[in-house]
Design a protein around this motif. Structure first.
Motif, PDB file in Angstrom:
ATOM      1  N   UNK A 151      -9.313   1.899   4.328  1.00 52.97           N
ATOM      2  CA  UNK A 151      -7.872   2.013   4.565  1.00 52.97           C
ATOM      3  C   UNK A 151      -7.031   1.907   3.307  1.00 52.97           C
ATOM      4  N   UNK A 152      -7.589   1.368   2.218  1.00 48.68           N
ATOM      5  CA  UNK A 152      -6.781   1.194   1.011  1.00 48.68           C
ATOM      6  C   UNK A 152      -7.354   1.943  -0.191  1.00 48.68           C
ATOM      7  N   UNK A 165       0.862  -1.188   0.000  1.00 49.00           N
ATOM      8  CA  UNK A 165       0.000   0.000   0.000  1.00 49.00           C
ATOM      9  C   UNK A 165       0.891   1.229   0.000  1.00 49.00           C
ATOM     10  N   UNK A 166       0.902   1.939  -1.127  1.00 48.14           N
ATOM     11  CA  UNK A 166       1.889   2.996  -1.320  1.00 48.14           C
ATOM     12  C   UNK A 166       1.646   4.204  -0.418  1.00 48.14           C
ATOM     13  N   UNK A 167       0.440   4.332   0.152  1.00 44.53           N
ATOM     14  CA  UNK A 167       0.193   5.486   1.027  1.00 44.53           C
ATOM     15  C   UNK A 167       0.599   5.213   2.468  1.00 44.53           C
ATOM     16  N   UNK A 168       1.072   3.990   2.748  1.00 46.84           N
ATOM     17  CA  UNK A 168       1.523   3.680   4.110  1.00 46.84           C
ATOM     18  C   UNK A 168       3.037   3.476   4.099  1.00 46.84           C
ATOM     19  N   UNK A 225       3.591   8.671  -5.580  1.00 46.45           N
ATOM     20  CA  UNK A 225       2.861   7.614  -6.277  1.00 46.45           C
ATOM     21  C   UNK A 225       3.201   7.621  -7.766  1.00 46.45           C
ATOM     22  N   UNK A 273      -7.876   5.993   0.454  1.00 44.85           N
ATOM     23  CA  UNK A 273      -6.607   6.747   0.489  1.00 44.85           C
ATOM     24  C   UNK A 273      -5.869   6.726  -0.842  1.00 44.85           C
ATOM     25  N   UNK A 274      -5.961   5.613  -1.565  1.00 43.03           N
ATOM     26  CA  UNK A 274      -5.280   5.533  -2.854  1.00 43.03           C
ATOM     27  C   UNK A 274      -5.903   6.499  -3.862  1.00 43.03           C
ATOM     28  N   UNK A 300      -0.373  -3.439   9.459  1.00 46.75           N
ATOM     29  CA  UNK A 300      -1.798  -3.228   9.183  1.00 46.75           C
ATOM     30  C   UNK A 300      -2.665  -4.401   9.638  1.00 46.75           C
TER      31      UNK A 300
END
Lengths: 347, 272
Positions: free
Chosen positions: B183-184, A87-90, B268, B187-188, A98
């Motif tokens: 959570x995924x 997960x690139x935002x973490x 990103x 946010x992505x 997680x």
């Protein structure tokens, strides 16, 4: 201590059969490789075990409990994806922690486990980084740590090193093998690379067109392929068609024993099981090409009727391009109706 | 040859620069100068007397403050409603398959293919029979229609761009469908959604045709007030001061967009 049993597990996508019903037993701590070309059903099988595809029929038993209808989040399996799917935002820590956070563990506990997992994969100081700041190999290590930190009963790996270069792939494969042995975790590893399968698997499951072709140790698969597909898919092989008459067949001036009823048969001969001796009368095979691989030479030779022979010898054996040789075969396998019916081993 | 062609490029570049200065910088500069000019007689190149007199005059007007409040209320309401309606729809469009999906997506485009003014006029006629003309609700509805395209197409693309394997990986470590989204997926997709929200806000704030046709005479937004002042006031400075003031929200929005979308999206973009 976990075993994985598949019972009559099959999958259809509409009318297309992706996986013919198959059964397989994987013992505790074993590393199994699912090996096959693309479209062989190996990834589908892995995704069924992970819960990302519902089987059309059959059971997935983990320690005896059927999880075939259980969603992935409730299964004791963990999957390493081909694209690593971090997960690139973490941060790296966030990624690994997680699953623990979802399980409601305390912060200190999570931190300790994440730390241990990072150390296990050799990335102790990388916790605060983002995936974008890591190299391809490091990302895949994080993905592995993310799985291991949850202490799954079954570890699933879907061509995890496909996007890495050869050198890195070899190193990571070795590391994964060591970690897997150390933790004793039952692992199913999908790959289309035979080298990868041969080098790390306890047992290999060779698949083709949604079917299991053969299950066996790397040595068994390599030395005693049971079907022509396995013989041709794993390593280099000379596949020769010949007619058997009274217990033997001739390919050029080479006689191959085959104590089977008369008729056509398929002979499989490994290049390294062929020795070349100089031919004085110009019969036998003519060497077309020699490629030097360092310790070994790979030779391509042709019979007068056009049949090609792949031969592999040690580098010190004198062979000249354009010269004629008699091939001597020390080991071969006879196939009839897609099954191995006889094999001849070196004396 | 190389020297020649690079020279040619240079000349071309200066040409573009001049064009930009003439058609964008100069008019903007003129408005700025007028906003701070107390006296400017022909043929002086610059104002003959500078000052903030017209600022205090404009800021002292209650209709300016009322319009500002109306504009803010309207933009916030429309953005919030648009998010509530469009984001779930966008997610559905990106992840679910249902009959008529592509026709539905196209319909948003079609609505924007018509000449907008004609479309708004016909909607205004419809609103007349619902007693929505001249009401806040009416303006909110017409602005909502304006934002649909942006707020469905952009977030749909954003949700669609979230890797399936990333979502599966979250399921794999124990996340429920809702937790995966929370959570995924969200946010992505967030940087793109934030951009869509900001654009919706700014777009609504500056929109004039719908606001005028449906809202007049009771609902008066900032741009409408500005148009009115420019058209009806003999003193140029009122319009100029309002124009400069109107820059503030879009400037803030752009700065916020850079903050929110900037760093994360950049990382990103590098393939994280």
């Amino acid at each position: 201590m976990s075993t994985l049993e598949l019972e009559n597990l099959g999958k259809k996508f509409g009318a297309v059969v992706a996986l013919e019903p198959l059964s397989l037993r994987i013992s505790d701590g074993e590393l199994i490789c699912l090996l096959g070309p693309s479209g062989s059903g190996k990834s589908t099988l892995l995704r069924i075990i992970g819960g990302f595809e519902m089987p059309t029929g059959g059971k997935v038993l983990i320690d005896g409990a059927d999880v075939a209808r259980t969603p992935p989040e409730k299964r004791p399996t963990a999957m390493v994806f081909q694209s690593h799917a971090l997960w690139s935002h973490m941060t790296v820590e966030g990624n690994i922690g997680f699953g623990l956070k979802l399980r409601g563990l305390k912060k200190a506990e999570i931190a300790a486990k994440v730390d241990a997992a990072l150390r296990l994969v050799g990335l102790a100081d990388y916790g605060k980084r983002h995936p974008a700041q890591l190299s391809g190999g490091q990302r895949q290590r994080v993905a592995i740590a993310r799985c291991l930190v949850l202490e799954p009963k079954i570890l699933l790996m879907d061509e995890p090193f496909a996007s890495l270069d050869q050198h890195l792939r070899d190193r990571l494969r070795e590391e994964v093998r060591q970690i897997q042995k150390k933790l004793g975790i039952t692992t199913v590893f999908v790959t289309h690379g035979q080298d990868e399968a041969l080098s790390i698997a306890d047992r290999i499951v060779v698949m083709s067109m949604g079917r299991i072709e053969q299950v066996g140790t790397p040595a068994e698969i390599y030395t005693y392929p049971q079907t022509p597909f396995v013989a041709g898919f794993i390593g280099d092989m000379n596949m020769l068609k010949a007619v058997v008459t009274s217990g033997a067949a001739r390919v050029g001036d080479v006689q191959l024993d085959a104590p089977v009823p008369d008729g056509e048969a398929l002979f499989a001969v490994r290049p390294e099981d062929v020795t070349l001796t100089p031919s004085l009368n110009g019969e036998g095979v003519r060497v077309r090409r020699i490629v030097n691989y360092g310790p070994v030479l790979k030779i391509e030779a042709e019979m007068p009727d056009g049949t090609l022979w792949k031969v592999q010898t040690l580098k010190d054996v004198p062979v000249t391009e354009g010269a004629c040789y008699h091939p001597i075969v020390s080991r071969h396998i006879v196939f009839r109706e897609d099954r191995a019916v006889h094999r001849v081993d070196p004396v | 040859m190389i020297a020649l062609s690079s020279r040619r490029f240079e000349v071309f570049g200066y040409g573009i620069l001049l064009f930009l200065i003439f058609f964008i910088v100069l008019p903007v500069l003129t408005v700025f100068l007028w906003a701070f000019a107390e006296q400017w007689f022909y043929p002086a190149v610059l104002p003959t007397k500078w000052g903030f007199r017209f600022w205090s005059l404009v800021l002292a007007r209650p209709d300016v403050w009322a319009a500002f409040v109306t504009s803010m209320e309207l933009s916030l309401t429309v953005t919030a409603l648009s998010a509530v309606i469009c984001l779930p729809a966008a997610y559905a469009f990106s992840r679910l398959d249902f009959p008529g999906k592509s026709a539905f997506m196209m319909s948003f485009l079609m609505a924007n293919a018509f000449p907008r003014f004609a479309l708004i006029v016909s909607i205004a006629v419809l609103f007349l029979s619902f007693d929505l003309i001249g009401t806040f609700t009416g303006v909110v509805v017409i602005q909502l229609l304006n934002t649909l395209l942006l707020m469905i197409w952009l977030p749909t693309a954003a949700f669609r761009a979230v890797s399936r394997e990333m979502e599966e990986a979250a399921r794999d470590v124990g996340a429920s469908a809702w937790q995966v989204f929370r959570y995924v997926t969200l946010p992505q997709a967030f940087p793109t959604i934030a951009a869509a929200l900001l654009m919706t806000f700014v777009w609504t704030f500056y929109e004039t045709e719908g606001a005028w046709l449906v809202g007049a005479p009771r609902i008066r937004t900032m741009p409408l007030l500005m148009m009115q002042m420019i058209n009806n006031q003999l003193v140029v400075q009122y319009g100029a001061v309002l124009s400069v003031m109107l820059w503030v929200p879009s400037l803030v929005a752009i700065l916020m967009a850079r903050r929110i979308i900037g760093g994360d999206a950049f990382a990103r973009g590098l393939g994280g």
